[in-house]
Enzyme design. Structure first.
Site, PDB file in Angstrom:
ATOM      1  N   ARG A  29       0.830  -1.210   0.000  1.00  0.00           N
ATOM      2  CA  ARG A  29       0.000   0.000   0.000  1.00  0.00           C
ATOM      3  C   ARG A  29       0.872   1.271   0.000  1.00  0.00           C
ATOM      4  O   ARG A  29       0.633   2.203  -0.775  1.00  0.00           O
ATOM      5  CB  ARG A  29      -0.903  -0.021   1.237  1.00  0.00           C
ATOM      6  CG  ARG A  29      -1.698   1.244   1.495  1.00  0.00           C
ATOM      7  CD  ARG A  29      -2.529   1.059   2.759  1.00  0.00           C
ATOM      8  NE  ARG A  29      -3.243   2.254   3.153  1.00  0.00           N
ATOM      9  CZ  ARG A  29      -2.714   3.223   3.890  1.00  0.00           C
ATOM     10  NH1 ARG A  29      -1.454   3.148   4.295  1.00  0.00           N
ATOM     11  NH2 ARG A  29      -3.445   4.289   4.212  1.00  0.00           N
TER      12      ARG A  29
ATOM     13  N   ARG B 181       8.022 -18.923  -3.738  1.00  0.00           N
ATOM     14  CA  ARG B 181       9.435 -19.197  -3.939  1.00  0.00           C
ATOM     15  C   ARG B 181       9.588 -19.610  -5.394  1.00  0.00           C
ATOM     16  O   ARG B 181       8.733 -20.311  -5.929  1.00  0.00           O
ATOM     17  CB  ARG B 181       9.909 -20.266  -2.963  1.00  0.00           C
ATOM     18  CG  ARG B 181       9.790 -19.773  -1.523  1.00  0.00           C
ATOM     19  CD  ARG B 181      10.550 -20.611  -0.531  1.00  0.00           C
ATOM     20  NE  ARG B 181      10.653 -19.923   0.744  1.00  0.00           N
ATOM     21  CZ  ARG B 181       9.750 -20.001   1.736  1.00  0.00           C
ATOM     22  NH1 ARG B 181       8.673 -20.747   1.578  1.00  0.00           N
ATOM     23  NH2 ARG B 181       9.918 -19.334   2.842  1.00  0.00           N
TER      24      ARG B 181
ATOM     25  N   ASP C  63      16.253 -12.662   3.316  1.00  0.00           N
ATOM     26  CA  ASP C  63      17.625 -12.703   2.813  1.00  0.00           C
ATOM     27  C   ASP C  63      17.719 -13.344   1.420  1.00  0.00           C
ATOM     28  O   ASP C  63      18.453 -12.853   0.560  1.00  0.00           O
ATOM     29  CB  ASP C  63      18.504 -13.471   3.816  1.00  0.00           C
ATOM     30  CG  ASP C  63      19.971 -13.330   3.495  1.00  0.00           C
ATOM     31  OD1 ASP C  63      20.501 -12.214   3.620  1.00  0.00           O
ATOM     32  OD2 ASP C  63      20.589 -14.326   3.089  1.00  0.00           O
TER      33      ASP C  63
ATOM     34  N   THR D 280       9.885 -10.341   6.494  1.00  0.00           N
ATOM     35  CA  THR D 280      10.031 -11.693   7.058  1.00  0.00           C
ATOM     36  C   THR D 280       9.739 -11.629   8.547  1.00  0.00           C
ATOM     37  O   THR D 280      10.134 -10.666   9.208  1.00  0.00           O
ATOM     38  CB  THR D 280      11.440 -12.276   6.824  1.00  0.00           C
ATOM     39  OG1 THR D 280      11.607 -13.438   7.661  1.00  0.00           O
ATOM     40  CG2 THR D 280      12.549 -11.291   7.184  1.00  0.00           C
TER      41      THR D 280
ATOM     42  N   ASP E  26      11.168 -13.407  10.633  1.00  0.00           N
ATOM     43  CA  ASP E  26      12.322 -13.954  11.357  1.00  0.00           C
ATOM     44  C   ASP E  26      13.224 -12.924  12.036  1.00  0.00           C
ATOM     45  O   ASP E  26      14.032 -13.287  12.888  1.00  0.00           O
ATOM     46  CB  ASP E  26      13.170 -14.810  10.408  1.00  0.00           C
ATOM     47  CG  ASP E  26      12.475 -16.110  10.047  1.00  0.00           C
ATOM     48  OD1 ASP E  26      11.493 -16.461  10.723  1.00  0.00           O
ATOM     49  OD2 ASP E  26      12.902 -16.760   9.082  1.00  0.00           O
TER      50      ASP E  26
ATOM     51  N   MET F  74       8.743 -20.394  15.272  1.00  0.00           N
ATOM     52  CA  MET F  74       9.434 -20.381  13.979  1.00  0.00           C
ATOM     53  C   MET F  74      10.822 -19.766  14.087  1.00  0.00           C
ATOM     54  O   MET F  74      11.116 -19.027  15.030  1.00  0.00           O
ATOM     55  CB  MET F  74       8.597 -19.667  12.938  1.00  0.00           C
ATOM     56  CG  MET F  74       7.580 -20.570  12.297  1.00  0.00           C
ATOM     57  SD  MET F  74       6.747 -19.791  10.922  1.00  0.00           S
ATOM     58  CE  MET F  74       6.055 -21.254  10.137  1.00  0.00           C
TER      59      MET F  74
ATOM     60  N   ARG G 132      14.069 -20.928  11.452  1.00  0.00           N
ATOM     61  CA  ARG G 132      14.884 -22.077  11.041  1.00  0.00           C
ATOM     62  C   ARG G 132      16.370 -21.788  11.275  1.00  0.00           C
ATOM     63  O   ARG G 132      17.113 -22.635  11.716  1.00  0.00           O
ATOM     64  CB  ARG G 132      14.634 -22.370   9.562  1.00  0.00           C
ATOM     65  CG  ARG G 132      14.900 -23.795   9.171  1.00  0.00           C
ATOM     66  CD  ARG G 132      14.441 -24.053   7.765  1.00  0.00           C
ATOM     67  NE  ARG G 132      13.009 -24.265   7.638  1.00  0.00           N
ATOM     68  CZ  ARG G 132      12.335 -24.183   6.505  1.00  0.00           C
ATOM     69  NH1 ARG G 132      12.942 -23.846   5.392  1.00  0.00           N
ATOM     70  NH2 ARG G 132      11.034 -24.406   6.481  1.00  0.00           N
TER      71      ARG G 132
ATOM     72  N   ALA H 201       9.439 -17.192  30.044  1.00  0.00           N
ATOM     73  CA  ALA H 201       9.848 -18.603  29.964  1.00  0.00           C
ATOM     74  C   ALA H 201      11.077 -18.848  30.835  1.00  0.00           C
ATOM     75  O   ALA H 201      11.870 -17.945  31.074  1.00  0.00           O
ATOM     76  CB  ALA H 201      10.155 -18.969  28.520  1.00  0.00           C
TER      77      ALA H 201
ATOM     78  N   SER I 161       6.315 -26.120  37.460  1.00  0.00           N
ATOM     79  CA  SER I 161       6.105 -26.189  36.015  1.00  0.00           C
ATOM     80  C   SER I 161       7.157 -25.308  35.337  1.00  0.00           C
ATOM     81  O   SER I 161       7.768 -24.457  35.980  1.00  0.00           O
ATOM     82  CB  SER I 161       4.708 -25.686  35.643  1.00  0.00           C
ATOM     83  OG  SER I 161       4.608 -24.306  35.923  1.00  0.00           O
TER      84      SER I 161
ATOM     85  N   ILE J  72       0.420 -20.226  12.518  1.00  0.00           N
ATOM     86  CA  ILE J  72      -0.380 -19.128  13.076  1.00  0.00           C
ATOM     87  C   ILE J  72       0.515 -17.894  13.274  1.00  0.00           C
ATOM     88  O   ILE J  72       0.012 -16.772  13.317  1.00  0.00           O
ATOM     89  CB  ILE J  72      -1.077 -19.477  14.418  1.00  0.00           C
ATOM     90  CG1 ILE J  72      -0.072 -19.809  15.518  1.00  0.00           C
ATOM     91  CG2 ILE J  72      -2.089 -20.583  14.235  1.00  0.00           C
ATOM     92  CD1 ILE J  72      -0.693 -19.789  16.918  1.00  0.00           C
TER      93      ILE J  72
END
Ligand code: ADP
Ligand code: F6P
Length: 331
Positions: free
Chosen positions: A21, A72, A103, A126, A128, A170, A172, A187, A217, A253
């Site tokens: 946009r 891709r 990248d 991205t 990432d 996610m 990688r 965490a 936990s 998601i």
């Protein structure tokens, strides 16, 4: 420059539409014609483009995905495919391209520029957050918020059942999402591709410390590049001889949904900045348009492609500090 194209490439990320946009509206405002290239470099190789006018991008700033689609494209990795793409650009009079991607997409854009002299302005599309030349990438903030919301819910079950939960997010090749999620979700530990020395055995050792603090936990965040949720959960079970461990893989998601305001603003700043870079630099433009400490920047793609973006060391430290636990290897 009179005509430019805009494409999205690689994995989709929330905010790509806001970027498209901004490119269209900024381009039209500067008197350019803007073409939407369908499905990333595939549309360029096959000449599948359409002119985009102002109303084509109405009402999309809040939508995930991308109206020009993404893909891709193996053909673009070959010189022959790029030559076909250049031929279509010449036929259509497209002199510059805004490439919203990661990248790999930038690597392709840089190669295309070297071979065919079409101006390239890359915007960081991205989830990432693994690109040099920008503080954040488009979609990262949304992905992190989606994952944190999921972790908050999983924490309820972890607490109720005195369980360890491994949540796979996610990334990688980059632990950027995992680290941000780990801090924001509180965490106890995070497993990252950048820190392979911390694995299930260290998590098991942390359990003893956690028990001493009255914790029954634990939430373990794992970036997909550091192991699968199931694999890590199983390894922790083995290392703790029978502790109840469950895995949750958040998956795609994280890639969809309405972009956060941060992502919309980043996408708008970089999309508009990309058009200005093409106009200012013309065919010499081969840059990544990012935002660093609030300002739009232009970094040559030569200084971006293939360059690792280090994780912020202070955030890594914060995961340990805020959980009150100390990883054995770091003690
Ligand atoms: P991302 O941009 O998210 O890193 P990919 O690595 O899958 O995603 O790259 C997206 C597309 O960019 C590839 O499908 C291909 O068309 C193109 N591409 C990637 N690397 C190169 C390269 N070295 N040369 C030419 N094109 C490339
Ligand atoms: O680049 C974004 C990303 O979501 C990575 O974190 C993940 O590894 C990859 O894309 C998965 O992409 P796909 O399944 O679409 O190939």
């Amino acid at each position: 420059m009179k005509r430019i194209g805009v494409l999205c490439s690689g994995g989709d990320s929330p905010g790509m539409n806001a970027c498209v946009r901004a490119v269209v509206r900024t381009g039209l405002g500067l008197g350019l014609e803007v073409f939407g290239v369908e499905r990333g470099y595939t549309g360029l190789v096959n000449g599948v483009v359409r002119p985009l006018v102002s109303h084509d991008v109405s009402g999309i700033i809040n939508h995930g995905g991308t109206i020009v689609r993404t893909a891709r494209c193996p053909e673009f990795r070959e010189a022959e495919g790029r030559a076909r793409a250049a031929e279509h650009c010449r036929r259509l009079g497209i002199e510059g391209l805004v490439v919203c991607g990661g990248d790999g997409s930038f690597a392709g854009g840089r190669q295309f520029w070297h071979e065919h002299g079409i101006g390239i302005a890359g915007t960081p599309g991205t989830i990432d957050n693994d690109l040099a030349g920008t503080d954040f990438t488009i979609g990262f903030d949304t992905a992190v918020n989606t994952a944190v919301e999921a972790c908050d819910k999983i924490r309820d079950t972890a607490d109720s059942h005195d369980r360890v939960f491994v949540v796979e997010v996610m990334g990688r090749a980059s632990g950027s999402i995992a680290l941000q999620v780990a801090v924001a979700a509180g965490a106890e530990v995070v497993l990252l591709p950048e820190r392979p020395q911390v694995g299930p055995e260290q998590v098991a050792a942390l359990m003893a410390q956690a028990r001493a603090l009255g914790k029954t936990s634990m939430l373990v965040i794992v970036a997909e590049g550091a192991g699968t949720g199931q694999g890590v959960a199983h390894a922790i079970e083995l290392a703790t001889s029978g502790l109840s461990v469950r895995a949750s893989v958040l998956g795609y998601i994280q890639r969809g949904g309405s972009p956060t305001s941060n992502d919309r603003v980043l996408a708008t700043m970089t999309g508009a900045g990309a058009v200005h870079a093409l106009v200012d630099l013309g065919p010499a433009c081969c840059h990544h348009i990012g935002v660093v400490t609030g300002a739009v920047t232009r970094t040559p793609l030569d200084d971006v492609v293939g360059r690792p973006k280090p994780l912020p060391a202070d955030l890594l430290e914060l995961v340990d500090v805020s959980s009150g636990l100390r990883l054995p290897s770091l003690a």
